[in-house]
Write an enzyme that holds these catalytic residues in place. Structure first.
Site, mmCIF file in Angstrom:
data_model
loop_
_atom_site.group_PDB
_atom_site.id
_atom_site.type_symbol
_atom_site.label_atom_id
_atom_site.label_comp_id
_atom_site.label_asym_id
_atom_site.label_seq_id
_atom_site.Cartn_x
_atom_site.Cartn_y
_atom_site.Cartn_z
ATOM 1 C CG HIS A 215 -6.289 49.680 9.896
ATOM 2 N ND1 HIS A 215 -6.261 50.447 11.226
ATOM 3 C CD2 HIS A 215 -6.903 48.792 9.492
ATOM 4 C CE1 HIS A 215 -7.464 50.966 10.285
ATOM 5 N NE2 HIS A 215 -7.600 49.685 9.812
ATOM 6 C CD GLU B 248 -1.262 50.532 13.869
ATOM 7 O OE1 GLU B 248 -0.888 51.602 12.556
ATOM 8 O OE2 GLU B 248 -1.934 50.044 13.001
ATOM 9 C CB CYS C 231 -6.080 53.980 12.865
ATOM 10 S SG CYS C 231 -7.346 52.941 13.262
ATOM 11 C CB CYS D 143 -4.086 51.569 15.174
ATOM 12 S SG CYS D 143 -5.221 49.990 14.266
#
Length: 142
Positions: A51, A53, A76, A86
């Site tokens: 992801h 981040e 998320c 995240c």
């Protein structure tokens, strides 16, 4: 640079994501308390499960107290591919703010990242003026 500029950069990074029909394309930039960029990342940057981040946080030396995380999509709050979301990673990083353009739609999972961050005392700023720009690399999913 201000919040719109940094978030615009995060939205531009989302365009670098390898295509996917099962995940959003997201960009993230981490800016230190001194106003300088610390790291940046985008979804699927070096692994199909990355992801944005998470990719950016992995590039930091730690010590992000006072930092701001800019993400084109709400971080998320639920995921199946990794043990930590995240939102959890951001809380653990000691960043103080998260600025995002677009709330996670309930396409793959419920968007609960903002609630997790707020409960941990992270300051949240949503800039919906950039939502269309954040959605652009994801139009095939919408």
């Amino acid at each position: 640079m201000d919040d719109l500029d940094w978030l615009g950069l995060a939205c531009d990074l989302a365009k670098l994501c390898p295509p996917s029909h099962t995940a959003f394309s997201v960009g993230a930039v981490i800016v230190g308390a001194d106003g300088r960029e610390v790291a940046r990342g985008f979804s699927r940057e070096s692994d199909p499960h990355d992801h944005a981040e998470e990719a950016a946080l992995a590039k930091t030396p730690g010590g992000l107290a006072g930092a701001t995380v800019y993400s084109s999509l709400e971080p998320c709050g639920h995921r199946a591919s990794r043990p930590r979301t995240c939102a959890e990673l951001i809380v653990a990083s000691s960043a103080r703010r998260v600025v995002f353009a677009w709330r996670e739609p309930a396409l793959f999972t419920e968007g609960t990242g903002a609630e997790i961050l707020a409960a941990a005392g992270i300051e949240l700023t949503e800039l919906p003026a950039l939502a269309a720009r954040a959605q652009e690399p994801n139009t095939h999913l919408l």
